[in-house]
Design a protein around this motif. Structure first.
Motif, mmCIF file in Angstrom:
data_model
loop_
_atom_site.group_PDB
_atom_site.id
_atom_site.type_symbol
_atom_site.label_atom_id
_atom_site.label_comp_id
_atom_site.label_asym_id
_atom_site.label_seq_id
_atom_site.Cartn_x
_atom_site.Cartn_y
_atom_site.Cartn_z
ATOM 1 N N ALA A 217 0.823 -1.213 0.000
ATOM 2 C CA ALA A 217 0.000 0.000 0.000
ATOM 3 C C ALA A 217 0.853 1.258 0.000
ATOM 4 N N LYS A 218 2.006 1.169 0.621
ATOM 5 C CA LYS A 218 2.884 2.335 0.740
ATOM 6 C C LYS A 218 3.705 2.589 -0.514
ATOM 7 N N ILE A 219 4.237 1.523 -1.134
ATOM 8 C CA ILE A 219 5.265 1.727 -2.156
ATOM 9 C C ILE A 219 4.813 1.526 -3.597
ATOM 10 N N ALA A 220 3.772 0.712 -3.822
ATOM 11 C CA ALA A 220 3.512 0.216 -5.173
ATOM 12 C C ALA A 220 2.694 1.164 -6.043
ATOM 13 N N ASP A 221 3.002 1.138 -7.333
ATOM 14 C CA ASP A 221 2.143 1.740 -8.354
ATOM 15 C C ASP A 221 1.235 0.664 -8.930
ATOM 16 N N TYR A 222 1.833 -0.506 -9.200
ATOM 17 C CA TYR A 222 1.092 -1.646 -9.736
ATOM 18 C C TYR A 222 1.378 -2.863 -8.864
ATOM 19 N N VAL A 223 0.433 -3.823 -8.874
ATOM 20 C CA VAL A 223 0.553 -5.019 -8.038
ATOM 21 C C VAL A 223 0.214 -6.247 -8.876
ATOM 22 N N SER A 224 1.049 -7.283 -8.746
ATOM 23 C CA SER A 224 0.743 -8.583 -9.336
ATOM 24 C C SER A 224 0.578 -9.589 -8.202
ATOM 25 N N ILE A 225 -0.543 -10.281 -8.193
ATOM 26 C CA ILE A 225 -0.805 -11.315 -7.190
ATOM 27 C C ILE A 225 -0.462 -12.668 -7.801
ATOM 28 N N MET A 226 0.455 -13.416 -7.146
ATOM 29 C CA MET A 226 0.866 -14.721 -7.660
ATOM 30 C C MET A 226 0.307 -15.848 -6.808
ATOM 31 N N TYR A 227 -0.095 -16.900 -7.498
ATOM 32 C CA TYR A 227 -0.559 -18.104 -6.801
ATOM 33 C C TYR A 227 -0.164 -19.315 -7.637
#
Length: 360
Positions: free
Chosen positions: A231-241
């Motif tokens: 929440a603090k650092i990211a511009d984009y997020v990829s969720i891996m599973y």
């Protein structure tokens, strides 16, 4: 997922390892884009393929591993010209000479595994600089002192003579960051760089990385399981599973409009200051064994919203908006509409940021 000024483009990357009990498919058809100056966070449980993915960018696949398919295209400027190379096609010697340390640098979880206990701090920082830039020892020494000061070490001259065991964990991690930045890379990979540190030092290291990124304009690929950090650092997020990207979007997409049940589970298992509970939510079951083959969605057995199709066919990536995608059959037009059981409010998110990453 394509955007302007892309410096890293991963397409259909699949990585497997040969073990005594068979082939383990650690990374399955991963696609990622990272643009200049952006931060992309990769989030997932242990064993989801996060570290293997980023180590492949550094050409650090173990001897029992191989890239089965896919490409890792890295774009950089050399003598004023834009150059794009597929890292999967470079030899170890070419990686060492042109890419590793010079244009892509990496910070690992435990600084003691990155530092040589038999070398002084100064020599470890100067080593890469002298190798890539062919400068004198005196010039390299001045650069090393400047780097130590940049990462917040005040008595830099005396620290140059110290050895890793003489420094605290936080100081060692700052030294590792100084080494990573010594050749002014275009891409900085951070593989859970604060895991071994206390909460106060975590906040300082995270803020340091953010400050340096802002000053230098570098791109950051950040591996973490801490959603407060995301929440603090990211511009984009990829969720891996299970070795695959199951959801991708901006940080706002993931926290305020998550669509994959696995992402819902991750968000629900995060402490919420506005919703005090006796027990934190946990995702039922365990991730699948990546040595086994299965039909359908890898998350189906743990998904309380799973439909019959989840056990038969693997879902494609459905597009939600121009920058938000999720691989779940719940997004199919014929699927029963299910509301997310948990969405972060902006107020909750701000509390998490303050609690996890307050500047000191």
């Amino acid at each position: 997922m394509n955007r302007k000024n892309t410096i890293l483009s991963i397409r259909n990357l699949s990585i497997s390892f040969q073990t005594n009990s068979g082939e383990l498919n650690a990374v399955r058809r991963v696609n990622l884009d990272l643009c200049k100056g952006e931060t992309l966070a990769i989030v997932g449980e242990s064993g989801s393929g996060k570290s293997v993915t980023v180590k492949s960018i550094m050409g650090m696949i173990p001897s029992n591993g191989r890239i089965k398919e896919g490409s890792i295209e890295f774009t950089y400027t050399d003598n004023g010209k834009s150059v794009t190379e597929d890292i999967t096609k470079l030899t170890n010697k070419e990686m060492q000479k042109r890419i590793k340390g010079k244009r892509i640098a990496m910070i690992f979880q435990d600084p003691m595994t990155s530092l040589d206990p038999t070398m002084s701090i100064g020599n470890q920082i100067m080593e890469g600089v002298r190798y890539h830039y062919k400068i004198s020892k005196k010039e390299a020494e001045k650069r090393a002192i400047d780097l130590l000061k940049m990462v917040g070490i005040k008595n830099a001259e005396s620290i140059m003579k110290n050895y890793p065991h003489q420094l605290s964990g936080g100081m060692r991690q700052r030294v590792v960051i100084a080494i990573a930045l010594s050749c002014e890379p275009d891409l900085l990979i951070c593989d859970e760089p604060t895991t071994a540190l206390d909460v106060t030092m975590q906040a300082k290291i995270i803020q340091l990385i953010m400050d340096i990124q802002q000053q230098k304009g570098i791109s950051v690929l950040f591996i973490t399981h801490d959603l407060g950090v995301v929440a603090k650092i990211a511009d984009y997020v990829s969720i891996m599973y299970a070795g695959k990207i199951v959801e991708y979007g901006t940080v706002e997409d993931i926290f305020y409009d998550a669509r994959h049940p696995y992402t819902w589970g991750l968000l629900s298992s995060t402490p919420d200051i506005n919703n005090v509970q006796d027990r934190l939510y946990t995702i039922p079951g365990s991730p699948p064994n990546l040595k086994n083959k299965w039909e359908g969605d890898a998350f189906a057995e743990r998904n309380q919203y799973a439909m019959n199709i989840d056990f038969r066919l693997e879902p494609p990536m459905f597009q939600i908006n121009e920058h938000h995608y999720a691989a779940t059959w719940l997004l199919h037009e014929n699927a029963v509409k299910v509301e997310s059981p948990h969405q972060k409010s902006k107020q909750t998110l701000s509390f998490e940021e303050e609690g996890n990453l307050a500047n000191n």
